[in-house]
Design an enzyme around this catalytic site. Structure first.
Site, PDB file in Angstrom:
ATOM      1  N   ASP A 108      -1.619   0.295   8.037  1.00  0.00           N
ATOM      2  CA  ASP A 108      -1.226  -0.958   8.677  1.00  0.00           C
ATOM      3  C   ASP A 108       0.083  -0.833   9.448  1.00  0.00           C
ATOM      4  O   ASP A 108       0.197  -1.277  10.591  1.00  0.00           O
ATOM      5  CB  ASP A 108      -1.097  -2.075   7.637  1.00  0.00           C
TER       6      ASP A 108
ATOM      7  N   GLN B 192      -4.697   0.441  13.560  1.00  0.00           N
ATOM      8  CA  GLN B 192      -4.786   0.876  12.158  1.00  0.00           C
ATOM      9  C   GLN B 192      -6.175   1.441  11.866  1.00  0.00           C
ATOM     10  O   GLN B 192      -6.325   2.353  11.060  1.00  0.00           O
ATOM     11  CB  GLN B 192      -4.406  -0.255  11.198  1.00  0.00           C
TER      12      GLN B 192
ATOM     13  N   LYS C 141      -5.588  -5.524  -1.232  1.00  0.00           N
ATOM     14  CA  LYS C 141      -4.822  -4.331  -0.875  1.00  0.00           C
ATOM     15  C   LYS C 141      -3.953  -3.811  -2.026  1.00  0.00           C
ATOM     16  O   LYS C 141      -3.839  -2.593  -2.215  1.00  0.00           O
ATOM     17  CB  LYS C 141      -3.975  -4.599   0.356  1.00  0.00           C
TER      18      LYS C 141
END
Length: 281
Positions: free
Chosen positions: A103, A248, A67
Site C-alpha cells: 500500500d 499497489q 489487513k
C-alpha cells in the site's frame, strides 16, 4: 497444468476492481492467472484463507477489514509489513503464508510519479489509524515527509500506531476533536472507512492551505465527500485512491510473477470508466 489461483479477500468485496486490474496485467504480460474476489466476515478469515490455499490458491490481496488480521495469519512478514503491522499481499511459500504490504509503495509511487508531488518536508495529517493507515504511514515517513500527525475516532488506535512507527519527535498522535487547533497541513490523507457508514468526520477548512494536497485512499463514490470538502477548502490537489490501487496492485503482481506491469494504460482505462466505480479497497 492448472492455472494459479489468486484472489482479493475482504468484506464487502464485490465492488473491488482488483480482479479487473490483475486480469489486465496478465493480458499485458501474457501471464495466465485466475483472480477472483472472496467475501468473508472477520471471524471467518482464517478458515477462508485455509480453504483458499487448499483449493489451489497461491497468492491473495487483502482489503478492509482484514489487513491486521492477515498479518497475524502469516508465518513470515516482510520488513514493511512488520513495520505496518498490516498485510495486503499474501504469498504461499512452502505451505505457509508470507505477508507483505504494498500500500505505502503504491501511494508514494502514485503521488510522486503520476501526480508529480514532492513529499519532502510536508507537514502531514493522517486521518485514521486502521489497516489502511498502517500500510501507508511507514512509506510516507521514508519518502521524507515532515511531522506526521495521526488522528482517529478511537484515540487509543492513534497512540498505538504512533508507538509502532517509533519516531516520537516526528510522529504525533492527537485527538480528532482538536483538529481546529492544528493549523494548516501540506498533505492531508483520509485513511478512514467512515464514509461507508456514518459519514466523514467534521473537518475544519483551516487544515487546508494554498499548497495542500488532499488524498483519499478510497476511490469512487466513497471518496466523494472528502474530495468535495478538499476542493471547497481550496486544496491545491484533491486526489482519489484509484492510482494508488493500481500501483499497489502492480507491486503485488511483481511479487507473485517476478515482473512489474506497465500501470499507465490500466489506470487510463479505469479513468475512462470512472463513472462505474463504486467504492474502495
Amino acid at each position: 497444468m492448472s492455472i494459479p489461483r489468486y484472489a482479493v479477500i475482504g468484506h464487502p468485496v464485490a465492488h473491488s476492481l482488483s480482479p479487473r486490474i490483475h486480469a489486465a496485467f496478465g493480458r499485458q504480460l501474457s501471464i495466465a492467472l485466475d483472480y477472483s474476489a472472496i467475501d468473508t466476515a472477520a471471524e471467518e478469515f482464517d478458515m477462508t484463507l485455509g480453504a483458499f490455499a487448499a483449493s489451489g490458491g497461491v497468492g491473495a490481496n487483502v482489503t478492509l477489514p482484514h489487513k491486521q488480521r492477515a498479518a497475524r495469519a502469516c508465518a513470515t512478514l516482510s520488513e514493511r509489513a512488520r513495520r505496518a503491522g498490516a498485510v495486503n499481499t499474501l504469498t504461499l511459500r512452502g505451505g505457509e503464508w508470507h505477508g507483505d504490504n504494498t500500500d505505502g509503495a503504491g501511494l508514494v509511487r502514485d503521488l510522486t510519479g503520476r501526480h508529480g508531488l514532492d513529499l519532502r518536508a510536508r507537514r502531514t495529517l493522517l486521518i485514521g489509524a486502521g489497516g489502511a493507515a498502517r500500510g501507508v504511514a511507514p512509506a510516507l515517513l521514508d519518502a521524507g515527509i515532515g511531522d506526521l500527525y495521526i488522528v482517529n475516532r478511537t484515540s487509543e488506535r492513534a497512540d498505538a500506531l504512533a508507538d509502532a512507527l517509533g519516531q516520537p519527535g516526528r510522529v504525533h498522535p492527537r485527538y480528532l476533536a482538536d483538529l481546529k487547533q492544528f493549523g494548516e497541513f501540506d498533505l492531508v490523507i483520509n485513511a478512514t472507512s467512515a464514509t461507508r457508514t456514518d459519514g466523514l468526520p467534521d473537518l475544519p477548512m483551516s487544515l487546508v492551505g494554498a499548497r495542500t494536497a488532499a488524498v483519499d485512499l478510497s476511490y469512487g463514490e466513497v471518496a466523494i465527500p472528502f474530495l468535495a470538502w478538499a476542493r471547497a477548502a481550496g486544496a491545491h490537489d484533491a486526489i482519489g485512491g484509484l492510482g494508488m490501487l493500481v500501483e499497489q496492485a502492480a507491486e503485488s503482481f511483481a511479487l507473485w510473477h517476478g515482473v512489474r506491469p506497465d500501470t499507465d494504460p490500466v489506470y487510463a482505462h479505469l479513468v475512462e470508466h470512472r463513472a462505474s466505480l463504486v467504492t474502495a479497497d
